[in-house]
Design a protein around this motif. Structure first.
Motif, mmCIF file in Angstrom:
data_model
loop_
_atom_site.group_PDB
_atom_site.id
_atom_site.type_symbol
_atom_site.label_atom_id
_atom_site.label_comp_id
_atom_site.label_asym_id
_atom_site.label_seq_id
_atom_site.Cartn_x
_atom_site.Cartn_y
_atom_site.Cartn_z
ATOM 1 N N GLU A 1 0.823 -1.208 0.000
ATOM 2 C CA GLU A 1 0.000 0.000 0.000
ATOM 3 C C GLU A 1 0.861 1.263 0.000
ATOM 4 O O GLU A 1 0.557 2.235 -0.715
ATOM 5 C CB GLU A 1 -0.929 -0.020 1.214
ATOM 6 C CG GLU A 1 -1.966 -1.137 1.146
ATOM 7 C CD GLU A 1 -2.774 -1.258 2.427
ATOM 8 O OE1 GLU A 1 -2.502 -0.490 3.380
ATOM 9 O OE2 GLU A 1 -3.683 -2.124 2.474
ATOM 10 N N ALA B 1 2.390 1.665 -3.470
ATOM 11 C CA ALA B 1 1.388 2.083 -4.447
ATOM 12 C C ALA B 1 1.132 3.581 -4.343
ATOM 13 O O ALA B 1 1.029 4.281 -5.360
ATOM 14 C CB ALA B 1 0.096 1.302 -4.244
ATOM 15 N N LYS C 1 -2.825 5.995 -10.973
ATOM 16 C CA LYS C 1 -3.724 5.645 -9.887
ATOM 17 C C LYS C 1 -3.088 4.571 -9.007
ATOM 18 O O LYS C 1 -2.690 3.515 -9.494
ATOM 19 C CB LYS C 1 -5.051 5.132 -10.454
ATOM 20 C CG LYS C 1 -6.061 4.757 -9.381
ATOM 21 C CD LYS C 1 -7.348 4.244 -10.020
ATOM 22 C CE LYS C 1 -8.353 3.831 -8.936
ATOM 23 N NZ LYS C 1 -9.608 3.311 -9.549
ATOM 24 N N ASP D 1 -2.559 1.402 -6.888
ATOM 25 C CA ASP D 1 -3.263 0.123 -6.836
ATOM 26 C C ASP D 1 -2.330 -0.928 -6.243
ATOM 27 O O ASP D 1 -1.459 -1.459 -6.941
ATOM 28 C CB ASP D 1 -3.714 -0.290 -8.230
ATOM 29 C CG ASP D 1 -4.548 -1.571 -8.212
ATOM 30 O OD1 ASP D 1 -4.750 -2.140 -7.116
ATOM 31 O OD2 ASP D 1 -4.991 -1.999 -9.292
ATOM 32 N N GLU E 1 -2.798 -3.897 -5.695
ATOM 33 C CA GLU E 1 -2.938 -5.194 -6.346
ATOM 34 C C GLU E 1 -2.017 -5.345 -7.551
ATOM 35 O O GLU E 1 -1.842 -6.452 -8.060
ATOM 36 C CB GLU E 1 -4.388 -5.411 -6.776
ATOM 37 C CG GLU E 1 -5.375 -5.445 -5.615
ATOM 38 C CD GLU E 1 -4.993 -6.500 -4.575
ATOM 39 O OE1 GLU E 1 -4.794 -7.661 -4.973
ATOM 40 O OE2 GLU E 1 -4.897 -6.152 -3.386
ATOM 41 N N ARG E 2 -1.435 -4.240 -8.021
ATOM 42 C CA ARG E 2 -0.466 -4.309 -9.117
ATOM 43 C C ARG E 2 0.933 -4.672 -8.629
ATOM 44 O O ARG E 2 1.844 -4.855 -9.437
ATOM 45 C CB ARG E 2 -0.394 -2.968 -9.855
ATOM 46 C CG ARG E 2 -1.645 -2.555 -10.606
ATOM 47 C CD ARG E 2 -1.422 -1.233 -11.326
ATOM 48 N NE ARG E 2 -0.358 -1.332 -12.316
ATOM 49 C CZ ARG E 2 0.251 -0.284 -12.880
ATOM 50 N NH1 ARG E 2 -0.100 0.944 -12.540
ATOM 51 N NH2 ARG E 2 1.201 -0.466 -13.774
ATOM 52 N N PRO F 1 -2.610 -6.441 -12.185
ATOM 53 C CA PRO F 1 -2.945 -7.260 -11.013
ATOM 54 C C PRO F 1 -2.795 -8.750 -11.271
ATOM 55 O O PRO F 1 -2.344 -9.488 -10.393
ATOM 56 C CB PRO F 1 -4.405 -6.870 -10.736
ATOM 57 C CG PRO F 1 -4.522 -5.463 -11.252
ATOM 58 C CD PRO F 1 -3.655 -5.437 -12.483
#
Length: 465
Positions: free
Chosen positions: A58, A61, A71, A73, A75-76, A282
């Motif tokens: 987090e 990101a 943006k 993310d 999850e990437r 992701p």
């Protein structure tokens, strides 16, 4: 008669951060904070989730999102044990020696990556393609891929591995260092970045980008500013962001993407921290997390990831880069360039790249790439520099693609590193190198013959980063 002792050894090939740039105080503070709170140190000292320590995902990101204007993310992102370990995991999860046809490496290349590719079954299938002033030469690369496709015909269905539900096998892998490349120092232009992503989509290739120097840039001869005030040429989009912005490719229905960013804290706080990340789609990030060694070990570098999450979230890492690391590298680079112009360029036939990106007064990374004209052999110069001047430099042949050396030769090039030695020794090392080049230029045949008589050099130098 007493023999004269040799001068102090000066190592201008070692691509390590200087001891003064190791963030020991920051790491000590972060470790104490982590270990003082059971809610933090218990999960940090246990096996972690496959994609990595979530607070670091987090924090990364958010930080990278601000830096690249994308943006955020989490999850990437998948946390890794450093850029080299991550490259090995990518190859384990997303290639198959029976299906993946070749590894394409821009030359001159980061030479130690070659063995990682060999370990994954690609011995004899590493292919070199050239750079020009804007970075990768797309025309040569595409023509080379096209010819190989014609020679080998349609892909065979036989594979050694089952990619499974969460991974796939790419037909080609393209390895590049887009920003402040090792060893050439070049930065790939925006048009070449976009073109390379399009080429990868066309041939079902994965572009693996070592983006380890993106945050280590500065203006040449200008004032250092915080990243929020950097000019556009110092914040070029990563290839993984360009790929994501294009949307899903027709040959990629599961959305793995065709470009990934390989990041690391090694050049920011210290290589021993052994923590990095991969950022892509992701689906790709989750696929890397399914690598067997990661699932068994439970997220690489879990404890160090907890420390790095603290440093990023608090803003301390950005502050350290802005006030300590980049100013030191800018100063060291300026000293080396001044010494080069004082001791080397007056010799004639010695050229040096003045900026990372064509037409921009910016630089970054750790390395300066020299070219020697007039038939002077860089290998002869490097051998004589070590033997007679006690200076270690990297001759261009170190950075040829293993197994494809004849395609692109760099015997007229030398890589110098300004990150490792003291500021005084950077200047003194370049001065000694100038003396060596002058002597070789006076009688190159003599030194060529002397080298042949002495035999091959000790290629233990190849192990330096």
């Amino acid at each position: 008669m007493a023999t004269q002792s040799p001068p102090k050894l000066i190592n201008l090939v070692r691509g390590w951060p200087a001891p003064s740039l190791l963030a020991s105080e920051l790491l000590s503070s972060a470790a104490q904070q982590v270990l003082s709170d059971p809610a933090v140190f218990v999960p940090a000292l246990q096996y972690g989730p496959d994609p990595g320590y979530q607070p670091l995902r987090e924090a990364l990101a958010d930080w990278l999102g601000r830096h690249y204007n994308v943006k955020p993310d989490p999850e990437r992102i998948c946390i890794s044990g450093g850029a080299s370990q991550n490259l090995a995991c990518i190859l384990q999860s997303f290639t198959d020696p029976a299906y993946t046809r070749a590894i394409w490496m821009v030359a001159p290349c980061y030479h130690l990556a070659c063995d990682i590719f060999k370990d994954s079954g690609f011995e004899g299938r590493l292919r070199a393609f050239p750079e020009d002033e804007e970075g990768v030469d797309l025309e040569v690369l595409e023509e080379s891929i096209r010819k190989l496709e014609e020679e080998q015909g349609k892909p065979q269905n036989k594979t050694y591995k089952d990619a499974g539900k969460y991974r796939k096998h790419y037909r080609h892998v393209i390895y590049v260092v887009p920003t402040c490349a090792n060893p050439s120092g070049k930065t790939m232009s925006l048009s070449r970045r976009t073109g390379l992503v399009k080429l990868a989509r066309k041939y079902d290739a994965l572009v693996v980008c070592d983006d380890v120097y993106d945050c280590l840039q500065w203006p040449v001869g200008g004032e250092l500013k915080p990243p929020s005030q950097w000019p556009p040429e110092m914040k070029l989009p990563r290839l993984c962001d360009i790929d994501l912005a294009m949307g899903a490719a027709e040959n990629d229905p599961r959305g793995f993407g065709h470009a990934v960013s390989n990041g690391s804290f090694s050049k920011m706080v210290g290589p021993g921290i052994r923590t990095g990340w991969v950022e892509g789609s992701p689906a790709f990030a989750y696929g890397v997390a399914q690598t067997g060694s990661t699932k068994s070990g439970g997220s690489p570098s879990q404890f160090c990831a907890a420390m790095m999450a603290r440093l990023i979230s608090s803003g301390e890492l950005e502050d350290y880069l802005e006030k300590t690391v980049r100013p030191a590298l800018q100063r060291r680079h300026a000293l080396m360039m001044d010494a080069i112009h004082r001791y080397l360029t007056p010799l004639g036939d010695v050229k040096v790249r003045e900026s990372g990106l064509l037409g921009a007064r910016t630089y970054g990374g750790y390395f300066v790439w020299l070219t020697l004209a007039g038939g002077v052999s860089a290998r002869v110069v490097a051998d004589k520099a070590l033997r007679d001047a006690n200076v270690i430099v990297g001759s261009g042949d170190m950075f040829q693609v293993h197994g494809d050396e004849e395609r692109l030769s760099f015997d007229g090039a030398i890589r110098l590193t300004f990150s490792w030695e003291s500021e005084e020794d950077i200047v003194e090392g370049v001065r000694r190198l100038g003396d060596v080049i002058r002597k070789v230029k006076e009688d190159p045949a003599q030194w060529q013959q002397e080298q042949l008589a002495r035999g091959e050099r000790d290629d233990g130098l190849m192990n330096f980063k």
